[in-house]
Design a protein around this motif. Structure first.
Motif, PDB file in Angstrom:
ATOM      1  N   GLY A   1     -30.557  -1.433 -12.753  1.00 27.74           N
ATOM      2  CA  GLY A   1     -31.257  -0.228 -12.315  1.00 27.74           C
ATOM      3  C   GLY A   1     -30.301   0.879 -11.885  1.00 27.74           C
ATOM      4  O   GLY A   1     -29.103   0.847 -12.139  1.00 27.74           O
ATOM      5  N   TYR A   2     -30.875   1.853 -11.203  1.00 22.82           N
ATOM      6  CA  TYR A   2     -30.072   2.985 -10.712  1.00 22.82           C
ATOM      7  C   TYR A   2     -29.040   2.479  -9.704  1.00 22.82           C
ATOM      8  O   TYR A   2     -29.272   1.540  -8.957  1.00 22.82           O
ATOM      9  N   HIS A   3     -27.903   3.154  -9.683  1.00 21.86           N
ATOM     10  CA  HIS A   3     -26.802   2.669  -8.847  1.00 21.86           C
ATOM     11  C   HIS A   3     -26.016   3.844  -8.272  1.00 21.86           C
ATOM     12  O   HIS A   3     -26.088   4.972  -8.781  1.00 21.86           O
ATOM     13  N   MET A   4     -25.298   3.565  -7.223  1.00 14.57           N
ATOM     14  CA  MET A   4     -24.350   4.527  -6.663  1.00 14.57           C
ATOM     15  C   MET A   4     -22.954   4.159  -7.152  1.00 14.57           C
ATOM     16  O   MET A   4     -22.700   3.030  -7.565  1.00 14.57           O
ATOM     17  N   VAL A   5     -22.039   5.123  -7.090  1.00 18.17           N
ATOM     18  CA  VAL A   5     -20.657   4.852  -7.482  1.00 18.17           C
ATOM     19  C   VAL A   5     -19.990   4.079  -6.355  1.00 18.17           C
ATOM     20  O   VAL A   5     -19.989   4.520  -5.201  1.00 18.17           O
ATOM     21  N   PRO A   6     -19.402   2.922  -6.625  1.00 14.87           N
ATOM     22  CA  PRO A   6     -18.794   2.116  -5.564  1.00 14.87           C
ATOM     23  C   PRO A   6     -17.583   2.814  -4.935  1.00 14.87           C
ATOM     24  O   PRO A   6     -16.757   3.404  -5.649  1.00 14.87           O
ATOM     25  N   ASP A   7     -17.473   2.742  -3.632  1.00 10.40           N
ATOM     26  CA  ASP A   7     -16.300   3.303  -2.956  1.00 10.40           C
ATOM     27  C   ASP A   7     -15.023   2.636  -3.449  1.00 10.40           C
ATOM     28  O   ASP A   7     -13.970   3.286  -3.553  1.00 10.40           O
ATOM     29  N   GLY A   8     -15.096   1.346  -3.757  1.00  9.62           N
ATOM     30  CA  GLY A   8     -13.917   0.630  -4.228  1.00  9.62           C
ATOM     31  C   GLY A   8     -13.366   1.160  -5.539  1.00  9.62           C
ATOM     32  O   GLY A   8     -12.173   1.036  -5.816  1.00  9.62           O
ATOM     33  N   TYR A   9     -14.239   1.749  -6.335  1.00  5.13           N
ATOM     34  CA  TYR A   9     -13.829   2.356  -7.606  1.00  5.13           C
ATOM     35  C   TYR A   9     -12.846   3.503  -7.348  1.00  5.13           C
ATOM     36  O   TYR A   9     -11.787   3.590  -7.981  1.00  5.13           O
ATOM     37  N   TYR A  10     -13.186   4.353  -6.393  1.00  5.74           N
ATOM     38  CA  TYR A  10     -12.299   5.461  -6.060  1.00  5.74           C
ATOM     39  C   TYR A  10     -10.984   4.948  -5.463  1.00  5.74           C
ATOM     40  O   TYR A  10      -9.898   5.401  -5.817  1.00  5.74           O
ATOM     41  N   ARG A  11     -11.090   4.004  -4.545  1.00 11.29           N
ATOM     42  CA  ARG A  11      -9.907   3.498  -3.856  1.00 11.29           C
ATOM     43  C   ARG A  11      -8.946   2.821  -4.830  1.00 11.29           C
ATOM     44  O   ARG A  11      -7.735   2.984  -4.731  1.00 11.29           O
ATOM     45  N   ALA A  12      -9.492   2.055  -5.785  1.00  2.00           N
ATOM     46  CA  ALA A  12      -8.638   1.366  -6.753  1.00  2.00           C
ATOM     47  C   ALA A  12      -7.848   2.368  -7.586  1.00  2.00           C
ATOM     48  O   ALA A  12      -6.649   2.181  -7.843  1.00  2.00           O
ATOM     49  N   PHE A  13      -8.501   3.453  -8.026  1.00  2.00           N
ATOM     50  CA  PHE A  13      -7.822   4.477  -8.812  1.00  2.00           C
ATOM     51  C   PHE A  13      -6.786   5.219  -7.975  1.00  2.00           C
ATOM     52  O   PHE A  13      -5.654   5.458  -8.428  1.00  2.00           O
ATOM     53  N   ILE A  14      -7.157   5.589  -6.759  1.00  2.00           N
ATOM     54  CA  ILE A  14      -6.231   6.307  -5.869  1.00  2.00           C
ATOM     55  C   ILE A  14      -4.982   5.471  -5.608  1.00  2.00           C
ATOM     56  O   ILE A  14      -3.849   5.976  -5.659  1.00  2.00           O
ATOM     57  N   ASP A  15      -5.179   4.181  -5.327  1.00  2.00           N
ATOM     58  CA  ASP A  15      -4.039   3.293  -5.075  1.00  2.00           C
ATOM     59  C   ASP A  15      -3.156   3.167  -6.317  1.00  2.00           C
ATOM     60  O   ASP A  15      -1.926   3.128  -6.214  1.00  2.00           O
ATOM     61  N   TRP A  16      -3.773   3.069  -7.480  1.00  2.00           N
ATOM     62  CA  TRP A  16      -3.018   2.946  -8.735  1.00  2.00           C
ATOM     63  C   TRP A  16      -2.155   4.177  -8.982  1.00  2.00           C
ATOM     64  O   TRP A  16      -0.972   4.067  -9.332  1.00  2.00           O
ATOM     65  N   GLU A  17      -2.734   5.350  -8.793  1.00  2.00           N
ATOM     66  CA  GLU A  17      -1.991   6.583  -9.037  1.00  2.00           C
ATOM     67  C   GLU A  17      -0.790   6.700  -8.095  1.00  2.00           C
ATOM     68  O   GLU A  17       0.292   7.124  -8.503  1.00  2.00           O
ATOM     69  N   LYS A  18      -0.979   6.311  -6.858  1.00  2.00           N
ATOM     70  CA  LYS A  18       0.115   6.403  -5.893  1.00  2.00           C
ATOM     71  C   LYS A  18       1.206   5.385  -6.214  1.00  2.00           C
ATOM     72  O   LYS A  18       2.399   5.708  -6.181  1.00  2.00           O
ATOM     73  N   ARG A  19       0.793   4.153  -6.531  1.00  2.00           N
ATOM     74  CA  ARG A  19       1.767   3.089  -6.770  1.00  2.00           C
ATOM     75  C   ARG A  19       2.503   3.278  -8.089  1.00  2.00           C
ATOM     76  O   ARG A  19       3.723   3.129  -8.165  1.00  2.00           O
ATOM     77  N   ARG A  20       1.787   3.602  -9.143  1.00  2.00           N
ATOM     78  CA  ARG A  20       2.396   3.668 -10.476  1.00  2.00           C
ATOM     79  C   ARG A  20       2.996   5.027 -10.792  1.00  2.00           C
ATOM     80  O   ARG A  20       3.936   5.119 -11.593  1.00  2.00           O
ATOM     81  N   HIS A  21       2.460   6.089 -10.183  1.00  2.00           N
ATOM     82  CA  HIS A  21       2.873   7.434 -10.586  1.00  2.00           C
ATOM     83  C   HIS A  21       3.330   8.322  -9.431  1.00  2.00           C
ATOM     84  O   HIS A  21       3.710   9.473  -9.658  1.00  2.00           O
TER      85      HIS A  21
END
Length: 406
Positions: A71-91
């Motif tokens: 059904g309908y869903h919200m965007v998980p907060d963990g989705y944002y955090r995982a991307f933010i952490d990746w960008e900081k660590r890798r780039h």
């Protein structure tokens, strides 16, 4: 997922992750007839991988599917955090959550930003040869396409900054579509090159959209530098990127727009609202989050396979077809090869497709109205496929006499 979940460390990509894709409605494997006129070719064209996604991604999707509610869903907060952490660590780039917007793929993002940031008949500039949907996006939205050729020095590509500036000035360019790392020539732009481009764009009030979807696919000590991290250019640029190329998730239709400037975000948001563009798929969010949290060991092994395929192809062609020019691979998993010492433009498809049985991207697709003798080969496949492709090229061209294009 709140904790970092690493995929299995002992990974054999060739043995455990290479998968048969024919008969699965794969565009690359099952869409040959519509693109090349016939089936039975070895597909080395579409830029996705012939490898299963990381185990952690498949587990996350299985858990979500097991719940059984779509059904309908919200965007998980963990989705944002995982991307933010990746960008900081890798780039080394610190992204704020409020900067992040959804796009249904990077190519969709190109179209959305062109519509949001320019008007009909405005000029948009790209550096050619370039991934051909860039040209499609400009033409399809009713904008004026301006192409500025990269400088090709024995297969190594650089930017003519004087020519770039003149193209902007002469055409009153409003938007520059940057490909970084660059597809198809495999360049990972240096900090100095990026700063020079951005300074010229700043001088003329040109908005910059940087496609960085290949940011994680780099080799030989080269590291992608986010365009927004080279100086104070936040009010004139946005970045598009995704987990799709990095972790083979293109079918999930989930990408990120990073928009540091509030005024630019407002323009983008108005476009999205006016077109009633909704959120992405719940599976796309789950896949991207899992990949960024736990897919790094898988990625490192995949990079080894790609590098090995590149080394084999490069060594074999240098030995058996010394007239072939293979562009250095700094980034992407797409190798750019010039067969012009052996093949005239009019002969290219007959030899590569009909004699060699290969489905590749042809160089002319990456330019505006130009014949060409390059092919682009996707290295993100099994070593066996690359060996087969190289052997077929050698057999078809090895007995041929080199000639120069007149």
């Amino acid at each position: 997922m709140n904790e970092t979940e690493a995929c299995v460390v002992e990974i054999d990509i060739e043995k455990d992750y290479t998968v048969e894709r024919a008969g699965t409605n794969s565009t690359k494997w099952d869409g040959l007839k519509s693109r090349f006129g016939r089936d039975g070719l070895l597909p080395l064209w579409v830029a996705d991988m012939d490898f299963k996604a990381p185990e952690c991604v498949r587990e996350a999707i299985a858990r979500l599917n097991g719940h059984g509610v779509y059904g309908y869903h919200m965007v998980p907060d963990g989705y944002y955090r995982a991307f933010i952490d990746w960008e900081k660590r890798r780039h080394g780039y610190e992204v704020k959550k409020e900067w992040i917007r959804f796009t249904a793929g990077v190519v969709s993002g190109l179209y959305w930003f062109i519509n949001a940031m320019t008007q009909k008949d405005d000029a948009c500039l790209i550096l050619t040869p370039c991934y051909y949907p860039f040209m499609d996006a400009v033409r399809d939205t009713g904008r004026k396409l301006v192409c500025c050729d990269l400088v090709n020095t024995d297969g190594y590509y650089t930017i003519d900054f004087e020519k770039f500036e003149e193209a902007i000035r002469a055409n009153a360019v409003k938007m520059f579509l940057l490909c970084s790392p660059h597809n198809p020539v495999g360049r990972v732009w240096t900090k100095e090159e990026l700063r020079n481009l951005l300074e010229i764009c700043k001088k003329y009030g040109v908005f910059v959209l940087s496609d960085e979807i290949h940011q994680d696919i780099t080799f030989g000590g080269h590291k992608n530098i986010p365009a927004a991290a080279v100086g104070d250019y936040d009010n004139m640029l946005a970045i598009l990127t995704s987990a799709s190329k990095t972790f083979n998730l293109a079918g999930m239709k989930n990408s990120f727009a990073v928009i540091p400037d509030e005024a630019v975000r407002s323009r983008f948001d108005r476009f999205v609202k006016a077109n009633r563009i909704a959120r992405g798929s719940v599976f796309g969010y789950a896949a991207a989050e899992a990949a960024y949290r736990g897919g790094e060991p898988w990625l490192e092994k995949v990079l080894e396979v790609i590098a090995g395929n590149d080394a084999y192809l490069r060594d074999e062609l240098a030995s058996k077809l010394p007239g072939v020019t293979v562009t250095p691979l700094e980034g992407t998993y797409l190798v750019w090869i010039d067969l012009g010492a052996y093949v005239r433009p009019a002969e290219l498809r007959e030899i590569v497709q009909e004699q060699c049985g290969l489905a590749v991207d042809y160089g002319e697709w990456f330019f505006e109205n130009r014949t060409d003798t390059h092919i682009r080969i996707n290295l993100a496949t099994s070593g066996k496929n690359i060996e087969t492709a190289v052997q077929r090229l050698v057999e078809a061209l090895g007995g041929g006499k080199e000639h120069k294009i007149k």
